[in-house]
Design a protein around this motif. Structure first.
Motif, PDB file in Angstrom:
ATOM      1  N   ARG A   1      -7.225   3.263   2.832  1.00  0.00           N
ATOM      2  CA  ARG A   1      -6.495   2.019   2.596  1.00  0.00           C
ATOM      3  C   ARG A   1      -4.994   2.248   2.647  1.00  0.00           C
ATOM      4  NH1 ARG A   1      -4.331   2.340  -2.397  1.00  0.00           N
ATOM      5  NH2 ARG A   1      -5.121   4.043  -3.692  1.00  0.00           N
ATOM      6  N   LEU A   2      -4.561   3.506   2.820  1.00  0.00           N
ATOM      7  CA  LEU A   2      -3.147   3.842   2.781  1.00  0.00           C
ATOM      8  C   LEU A   2      -2.445   3.428   4.058  1.00  0.00           C
ATOM      9  CD1 LEU A   2      -3.591   7.476   1.385  1.00  0.00           C
ATOM     10  CD2 LEU A   2      -3.164   5.383   0.071  1.00  0.00           C
TER      11      LEU A   2
ATOM     12  N   LEU B   1       0.833  -1.197   0.000  1.00  0.00           N
ATOM     13  CA  LEU B   1       0.000   0.000   0.000  1.00  0.00           C
ATOM     14  C   LEU B   1       0.869   1.248   0.000  1.00  0.00           C
ATOM     15  CD1 LEU B   1      -2.688  -1.003   2.646  1.00  0.00           C
ATOM     16  CD2 LEU B   1      -3.019  -0.819   0.178  1.00  0.00           C
ATOM     17  N   PRO B   2       0.391   2.346  -0.630  1.00  0.00           N
ATOM     18  CA  PRO B   2       1.162   3.591  -0.590  1.00  0.00           C
ATOM     19  C   PRO B   2       1.362   4.077   0.842  1.00  0.00           C
ATOM     20  CG  PRO B   2      -0.606   3.710  -2.224  1.00  0.00           C
ATOM     21  CD  PRO B   2      -0.828   2.468  -1.433  1.00  0.00           C
ATOM     22  N   LYS B   3       2.617   4.365   1.184  1.00  0.00           N
ATOM     23  CA  LYS B   3       2.907   4.912   2.499  1.00  0.00           C
ATOM     24  C   LYS B   3       2.678   6.417   2.466  1.00  0.00           C
ATOM     25  CE  LYS B   3       6.243   1.383   3.830  1.00  0.00           C
ATOM     26  NZ  LYS B   3       7.633   1.101   4.278  1.00  0.00           N
ATOM     27  N   LEU B   4       2.095   6.939   3.510  1.00  0.00           N
ATOM     28  CA  LEU B   4       1.780   8.363   3.565  1.00  0.00           C
ATOM     29  C   LEU B   4       2.137   8.904   4.938  1.00  0.00           C
ATOM     30  CD1 LEU B   4       0.518  10.721   1.955  1.00  0.00           C
ATOM     31  CD2 LEU B   4      -1.681  10.127   2.981  1.00  0.00           C
ATOM     32  N   LYS B   5       3.205   9.672   5.007  1.00  0.00           N
ATOM     33  CA  LYS B   5       3.640  10.283   6.256  1.00  0.00           C
ATOM     34  C   LYS B   5       3.140  11.720   6.271  1.00  0.00           C
ATOM     35  CE  LYS B   5       7.741  11.132   9.125  1.00  0.00           C
ATOM     36  NZ  LYS B   5       9.218  11.079   9.181  1.00  0.00           N
ATOM     37  N   VAL B   6       2.251  12.033   7.227  1.00  0.00           N
ATOM     38  CA  VAL B   6       1.521  13.302   7.223  1.00  0.00           C
ATOM     39  C   VAL B   6       1.798  14.092   8.494  1.00  0.00           C
ATOM     40  CG1 VAL B   6      -0.758  14.372   7.017  1.00  0.00           C
ATOM     41  CG2 VAL B   6      -0.315  12.160   5.918  1.00  0.00           C
TER      42      VAL B   6
ATOM     43  N   ILE C   1      -4.964   7.978  -4.030  1.00  0.00           N
ATOM     44  CA  ILE C   1      -3.619   7.994  -4.595  1.00  0.00           C
ATOM     45  C   ILE C   1      -3.060   6.582  -4.724  1.00  0.00           C
ATOM     46  CG2 ILE C   1      -3.173  10.301  -3.659  1.00  0.00           C
ATOM     47  CD1 ILE C   1      -1.292   8.990  -1.610  1.00  0.00           C
ATOM     48  N   GLN C   2      -2.241   6.389  -5.764  1.00  0.00           N
ATOM     49  CA  GLN C   2      -1.560   5.122  -5.972  1.00  0.00           C
ATOM     50  C   GLN C   2      -0.120   5.170  -5.472  1.00  0.00           C
ATOM     51  OE1 GLN C   2      -3.262   2.381  -7.115  1.00  0.00           O
ATOM     52  NE2 GLN C   2      -4.987   3.812  -6.882  1.00  0.00           N
TER      53      GLN C   2
ATOM     54  N   THR D   1       2.852   8.338  -3.521  1.00  0.00           N
ATOM     55  CA  THR D   1       2.932   9.688  -2.951  1.00  0.00           C
ATOM     56  C   THR D   1       3.163  10.749  -4.014  1.00  0.00           C
ATOM     57  OG1 THR D   1       5.296   9.409  -2.501  1.00  0.00           O
ATOM     58  CG2 THR D   1       3.750   8.855  -0.730  1.00  0.00           C
ATOM     59  N   SER D   2       3.601  10.347  -5.203  1.00  0.00           N
ATOM     60  CA  SER D   2       3.753  11.326  -6.285  1.00  0.00           C
ATOM     61  C   SER D   2       2.408  11.874  -6.748  1.00  0.00           C
ATOM     62  CB  SER D   2       4.487  10.693  -7.465  1.00  0.00           C
ATOM     63  OG  SER D   2       3.747   9.612  -8.006  1.00  0.00           O
ATOM     64  N   ASP D   3       1.316  11.192  -6.367  1.00  0.00           N
ATOM     65  CA  ASP D   3      -0.028  11.641  -6.743  1.00  0.00           C
ATOM     66  C   ASP D   3      -0.588  12.694  -5.781  1.00  0.00           C
ATOM     67  OD1 ASP D   3      -0.014   9.791  -8.808  1.00  0.00           O
ATOM     68  OD2 ASP D   3      -1.023   8.241  -7.623  1.00  0.00           O
ATOM     69  N   ILE D   4       0.140  13.013  -4.699  1.00  0.00           N
ATOM     70  CA  ILE D   4      -0.395  13.916  -3.678  1.00  0.00           C
ATOM     71  C   ILE D   4      -0.783  15.282  -4.239  1.00  0.00           C
ATOM     72  CG2 ILE D   4       0.239  15.232  -1.602  1.00  0.00           C
ATOM     73  CD1 ILE D   4       1.669  12.731  -0.605  1.00  0.00           C
ATOM     74  N   PRO D   5       0.065  15.976  -5.004  1.00  0.00           N
ATOM     75  CA  PRO D   5      -0.347  17.294  -5.512  1.00  0.00           C
ATOM     76  C   PRO D   5      -1.646  17.242  -6.317  1.00  0.00           C
ATOM     77  CG  PRO D   5       2.010  17.020  -5.755  1.00  0.00           C
ATOM     78  CD  PRO D   5       1.474  15.679  -5.358  1.00  0.00           C
ATOM     79  N   LYS D   6      -1.825  16.197  -7.123  1.00  0.00           N
ATOM     80  CA  LYS D   6      -3.058  16.080  -7.899  1.00  0.00           C
ATOM     81  C   LYS D   6      -4.256  15.837  -6.975  1.00  0.00           C
ATOM     82  CE  LYS D   6      -0.953  14.399 -12.179  1.00  0.00           C
ATOM     83  NZ  LYS D   6      -0.878  13.272 -13.165  1.00  0.00           N
ATOM     84  N   ALA D   7      -4.055  15.048  -5.930  1.00  0.00           N
ATOM     85  CA  ALA D   7      -5.140  14.785  -4.978  1.00  0.00           C
ATOM     86  C   ALA D   7      -5.548  16.065  -4.263  1.00  0.00           C
ATOM     87  CB  ALA D   7      -4.713  13.719  -3.975  1.00  0.00           C
ATOM     88  N   LEU D   8      -4.561  16.874  -3.900  1.00  0.00           N
ATOM     89  CA  LEU D   8      -4.872  18.152  -3.257  1.00  0.00           C
ATOM     90  C   LEU D   8      -5.618  19.070  -4.212  1.00  0.00           C
ATOM     91  CD1 LEU D   8      -1.598  18.940  -1.244  1.00  0.00           C
ATOM     92  CD2 LEU D   8      -3.600  17.595  -0.569  1.00  0.00           C
TER      93      LEU D   8
END
Length: 413
Positions: free
Chosen positions: A31-32, A6-11, A333-334, A336-343
């Motif tokens: 699911r992240l 799963l995509p790791k997301l450190k927030v 997101i698939q 973390t490179s998708d984060i800007p598009k998600a925002l």
């Protein structure tokens, strides 16, 4: 799909009020593979705050968090709103669920406490108090964050949820984007608790005098206290009162002295309320303002809640709803490179929602807090007519369709 794939997301979420913890909850339900740090400048959870209301889609968010029963058990018990004449007699009354008192009316500290309880036991959520962000440096792959305590860490995403007077806003958006975004509406407000008396009812009492002055009391669930409010409204948006500005720079004692100067001879229960203010340990004063920004996002950083769009009267509802939508868009997101598009998707979706509420009612707050006796009489007549005819019920309201939440793919926590 296993956790390792799963995509790791450190927030990092800056602000442990309403929007921040609500976002932490919903991020934990994606699911992240999330690791969430909620940072709060205050050394402890803030125990104070005025009565706030939850309306529309935010109620459904609360239900999905399985917090509806807890919220109902902590409502302020307010039964309606009474506007008072100069002699203290009721001139207009509105019931629960009408124009003023919402069905879900709760103290800010109580709602913050519920969100804290819902998230602090989650293994992937950590709260840190007494620290704040001093700098952000974005790269293509992360945000490098420096803290006042001396630490430095990389995060995939940084969220500013630290309120209308946000400090992190200037680290996320450039000066041009922030220019004239903090818009004063010409009002100073103080909040505090005073001892309850046997004669107090479960109503919001609203008392006004000329020169934009006002006093209010509102019930607490706590049987020993009630909430008190002192208000001073200037003739127009954008104006400041030099005496109040000086007092706000000097601290609590100076602020209490200036309220005495303005309100000592106001009438109604001014003496009782101001005496209670002198003893109150939860006194808080602020300038009423809106925040309007041309953008809320920048790369891997985003503003949320009042830090992005402080909106008078419905800020809590928007904070809760926006946290749900932001987490939902990030859930897609698939990598973390998708984060800007998600925002970007979050901003596109929620701006259409926020646009319906971003403007204040015409003439507010000046019409509600008139400068002259003539203006006060005109306002009282309008309120009396509205309360008698219930004409306000004919005004358009948000449709049921617009109150529905967007569906996202959530998991259990």
């Amino acid at each position: 799909m296993s956790l390792s794939t799963l995509p790791k997301l450190k927030v990092l979420i800056s602000g442990a009020g309403i929007a921040g913890p609500c976002l932490a909850y919903w991020l934990a339900r994606t699911r992240l593979n999330t690791s969430i740090t909620v940072l709060e400048r205050s050394p402890v959870p803030r125990p104070t705050g005025q009565a706030i209301e939850i309306r529309g889609p935010a109620i459904e968010v609360i239900k999905r968090m399985k917090l509806e029963e807890a919220v109902r058990s902590r409502t302020t018990t307010e039964e309606g709103t009474r506007f008072l004449s100069s002699s203290g007699k009721t001139i207009a009354e509105f019931g629960l669920g009408d124009a003023f008192t919402a069905e879900y009316e709760i103290l800010r500290a109580d709602l913050c406490g519920l969100f804290l309880e819902a998230t602090e036991s989650l293994k992937n959520v950590e709260y840190i108090y007494g620290d704040h962000v001093t700098s952000l440096q974005q790269t293509e792959r992360s945000v490098v964050v420096s803290f006042a305590g001396g630490a430095k860490q990389d995060f995939d995403l940084v969220v500013g949820a630290d309120g209308a007077t946000s400090k992190i806003r200037s680290l996320i958006l450039d000066e041009e984007a922030r220019k004239d975004s903090y818009k004063l509406i010409g009002q100073y407000v103080a909040y505090f608790s005073i001892p309850r008396q046997p004669s107090d009812t479960k109503h919001w009492y609203w008392y006004n005098a000329p020169k934009g002055l006002g006093l209010m009391t509102r019930p607490h669930r706590n049987p020993s206290t009630i909430g008190a409010y002192a208000l001073c409204t200037l003739p127009a948006h954008g104006q400041r009162d030099p005496a109040f500005e000086e007092a706000m720079d000097q601290g609590t004692d100076a602020q209490k002295r200036i309220w005495h100067k303005y309100l000592d001879n106001l009438g109604w229960e001014a003496k009782r309320i101001l005496n209670g203010m002198d003893q109150a340990d939860d006194f808080y004063m602020s300038r009423a303002a809106q925040v309007k920004l041309p953008k809320w996002t920048n790369g891997r950083a985003v503003l949320l809640g009042d830090a992005a769009f402080a909106t008078f009267g419905i800020g809590t509802t928007l904070a809760i709803h926006s946290a749900y939508v932001l987490a939902g868009e990030l859930s897609k997101i698939q990598s973390t490179s998708d984060i800007p598009k998600a925002l970007g998707r979050y901003e596109e979706v929620f701006r259409s929602i926020h646009a319906k509420f971003q403007d204040l009612p015409p003439g507010f707050p000046q019409f509600a807090f008139p400068q002259t006796a003539w203006g006060l009489g005109l306002r009282d007549s309008a309120l009396w007519l509205a309360s008698k005819t219930k004409a306000y019920k004919l005004l358009p309201t948000e449709s049921e369709e617009n109150s529905k939440l967007t569906e996202y793919d959530w998991v259990s926590v």
